[in-house]
Write an enzyme that holds these catalytic residues in place. Structure first.
Site, short mmCIF file in Angstrom:
data_model
loop_
_atom_site.label_atom_id
_atom_site.label_comp_id
_atom_site.label_asym_id
_atom_site.label_seq_id
_atom_site.Cartn_x
_atom_site.Cartn_y
_atom_site.Cartn_z
N ASP A 12 0.85 -1.19 0.00
CA ASP A 12 0.00 0.00 0.00
C ASP A 12 0.89 1.23 0.00
O ASP A 12 2.09 1.16 0.27
CB ASP A 12 -0.88 -0.02 1.27
CG ASP A 12 -1.78 1.21 1.35
OD1 ASP A 12 -2.48 1.50 0.37
OD2 ASP A 12 -1.76 1.90 2.39
N SER A 13 0.27 2.37 -0.25
CA SER A 13 1.01 3.63 -0.23
C SER A 13 1.42 4.03 1.19
O SER A 13 2.28 4.89 1.35
CB SER A 13 0.14 4.74 -0.83
OG SER A 13 -1.10 4.79 -0.15
N TYR A 44 -0.61 8.64 -2.41
CA TYR A 44 -0.55 8.36 -3.84
C TYR A 44 -1.79 8.92 -4.56
O TYR A 44 -1.75 9.16 -5.76
CB TYR A 44 -0.54 6.85 -4.08
CG TYR A 44 0.78 6.15 -3.89
CD1 TYR A 44 1.83 6.70 -3.17
CD2 TYR A 44 0.97 4.88 -4.45
CE1 TYR A 44 3.02 6.02 -3.00
CE2 TYR A 44 2.16 4.20 -4.30
CZ TYR A 44 3.18 4.77 -3.57
OH TYR A 44 4.36 4.08 -3.41
N GLY A 45 -2.87 9.06 -3.80
CA GLY A 45 -4.19 9.34 -4.41
C GLY A 45 -4.31 10.64 -5.16
O GLY A 45 -5.29 10.87 -5.86
N CYS A 75 -3.84 -1.07 -2.05
CA CYS A 75 -4.11 0.35 -2.32
C CYS A 75 -4.99 0.48 -3.56
O CYS A 75 -4.62 0.03 -4.65
CB CYS A 75 -2.77 1.05 -2.56
SG CYS A 75 -2.91 2.76 -3.03
N ASN A 76 -6.15 1.08 -3.39
CA ASN A 76 -7.07 1.24 -4.53
C ASN A 76 -6.45 2.08 -5.63
O ASN A 76 -6.66 1.83 -6.81
CB ASN A 76 -8.36 1.91 -4.07
CG ASN A 76 -9.24 1.00 -3.26
OD1 ASN A 76 -10.22 0.48 -3.75
ND2 ASN A 76 -8.88 0.77 -2.01
N THR A 77 -5.68 3.09 -5.25
CA THR A 77 -5.08 3.97 -6.24
C THR A 77 -4.09 3.19 -7.11
O THR A 77 -4.09 3.33 -8.33
CB THR A 77 -4.40 5.16 -5.54
OG1 THR A 77 -5.36 5.82 -4.70
CG2 THR A 77 -3.87 6.15 -6.55
N GLU A 156 -6.66 9.79 8.88
CA GLU A 156 -5.32 9.73 9.51
C GLU A 156 -5.27 10.62 10.74
O GLU A 156 -4.50 10.37 11.67
CB GLU A 156 -4.25 10.10 8.48
CG GLU A 156 -4.22 9.09 7.35
CD GLU A 156 -2.87 8.79 6.76
OE1 GLU A 156 -1.92 9.52 7.07
OE2 GLU A 156 -2.77 7.83 5.98
N CYS A 188 -11.33 2.94 -1.26
CA CYS A 188 -10.07 3.47 -0.73
C CYS A 188 -9.79 2.75 0.58
O CYS A 188 -10.72 2.46 1.35
CB CYS A 188 -10.19 4.97 -0.49
SG CYS A 188 -8.76 5.69 0.35
N THR A 189 -8.51 2.47 0.81
CA THR A 189 -8.12 1.73 2.02
C THR A 189 -8.63 2.37 3.31
O THR A 189 -8.88 1.68 4.29
CB THR A 189 -6.58 1.70 2.12
OG1 THR A 189 -6.08 3.02 1.86
CG2 THR A 189 -5.98 0.71 1.16
N HIS A 190 -8.73 3.70 3.32
CA HIS A 190 -9.06 4.39 4.55
C HIS A 190 -10.56 4.39 4.89
O HIS A 190 -10.94 4.62 6.03
CB HIS A 190 -8.59 5.85 4.47
CG HIS A 190 -7.10 6.01 4.54
ND1 HIS A 190 -6.24 5.37 3.68
CD2 HIS A 190 -6.32 6.74 5.39
CE1 HIS A 190 -4.99 5.71 3.98
NE2 HIS A 190 -5.02 6.53 5.02
N1 DGL Z 1 -4.11 3.78 -0.18
C1 DGL Z 1 -4.78 4.82 -0.94
C2 DGL Z 1 -6.01 4.23 -1.65
O1 DGL Z 1 -6.53 3.21 -1.26
C3 DGL Z 1 -5.19 5.98 -0.07
C4 DGL Z 1 -4.04 6.79 0.48
C5 DGL Z 1 -3.25 7.50 -0.60
O2 DGL Z 1 -3.78 8.43 -1.25
O3 DGL Z 1 -2.10 7.12 -0.80
O4 DGL Z 1 -6.45 4.77 -2.62
#
Ligand code: DGL
Length: 272
Positions: A12-13, A44-45, A75-77, A156, A188-190
């Protein structure tokens, strides 16, 4: 070490992919996991697809060097814009799973009125990958997407049920809910950490798809489908956590994502 004993690699990012690790630990308690979070370069998003693909290749190489038996793009991104790079590097012998494939499948299974909402980071939503994957499974589903750039920093910050978060969520969800979606994908992971607030705003008629949980389900299916890949019941799992920045901030917020105490976290440099 037998193939079954080798770890699952998750990347993940940053810290967010721990929502996927949490779901994996619950669904597959005997599997060892190696986690790699690129905390030095998160988020990363809001970055471009080219940059993200370059970073994703580096993270993939690191995990392949850890002799993983499966790779999960948490990570979805990265899943949205870099999954081809990851699959190419992994080759035919290491299955690659990603949160978007799992989320798209779950959304198609969940919707009754063929109207699905997807929320994610700006890069994920701009890539249109969720809509493409959903349409590949079922062409007549209408997909209404919304980028929610403020959610990652709010989560966060730990503002999971804060008035500011609720107001922000109401604003983001308004246009999606106005389309009559009966299913909402947390892309998104969050976002699984915001599930209570989002479910409350969306109402009981909207099914929430948590791609962390659906990814863990898919991982279980893939492990069961391949000969000798699943760790035996009773195996003692060994979990390792690597990050690219000093682990202090990661450690501070990781327990919130993981739902349990975190073992030692090791900082490493990203291999070029
Ligand atoms: N992990 C990213 C996602 O799932 C979210 C955090 C980021 O923007 O890096 O898209």
């Amino acid at each position: 070490m037998t193939k079954a004993d080798r770890p699952i690699g998750v990347f993940d990012s940053g810290v967010g992919g721990l929502t996927v690790v949490r779901a994996l630990m619950e669904r597959l308690p005997f599997e060892s996991i190696v986690y790699f979070g690129d905390t030095a370069r998160v988020p990363y998003g809001i970055k471009s697809p080219d940059t993200i693909a370059r970073y994703a290749a580096q993270l993939t190489r690191f995990l392949l060097a850890q002799d993983v038996k499966m790779l999960i793009v948490a990570c979805n991104t990265m899943a949205a814009v870099a999954q081809e790079v990851v699959r190419t590097l992994a080759g035919p012998n290491v299955p690659v799973l990603d949160v978007i494939e799992a989320g798209a499948r779950a959304a198609v299974a969940a919707t009754r009125n063929a109207t699905v909402g997807v929320i994610g980071t700006p890069t994920t939503i701009n890539s249109n990958t969720y809509a493409l994957r959903i349409h590949a499974l079922r062409g007549d589903v209408r997909v209404h997407s919304q980028a929610c750039a403020l959610f990652v920093p709010l989560v966060e910050e730990g503002w999971l049920d804060h008035p500011v978060t609720r107001l922000t969520a109401e604003e983001y969800l308004k246009p999606v809910l106005a389309e009559g979606v009966d299913t909402l994908v947390l892309g998104c992971t969050h976002y699984p950490l915001l599930k209570p607030v989002l479910a409350d705003i969306a109402g009981p008629q909207v099914r929430i798809v948590d791609s962390a949980v659906t990814t863990a389900e898919q991982a279980a299916r893939v492990l069961d489908g391949a000969e000798g890949l699943r760790a035996g019941a009773g195996s003692v799992p060994r979990h390792r956590f690597y990050v690219t920045d000093v682990p202090l901030r990661f450690q501070t917020i990781a327990e919130r994502f993981l739902g349990r105490a975190l073992p030692e976290v090791v900082r490493v440099d990203v291999p070029e």
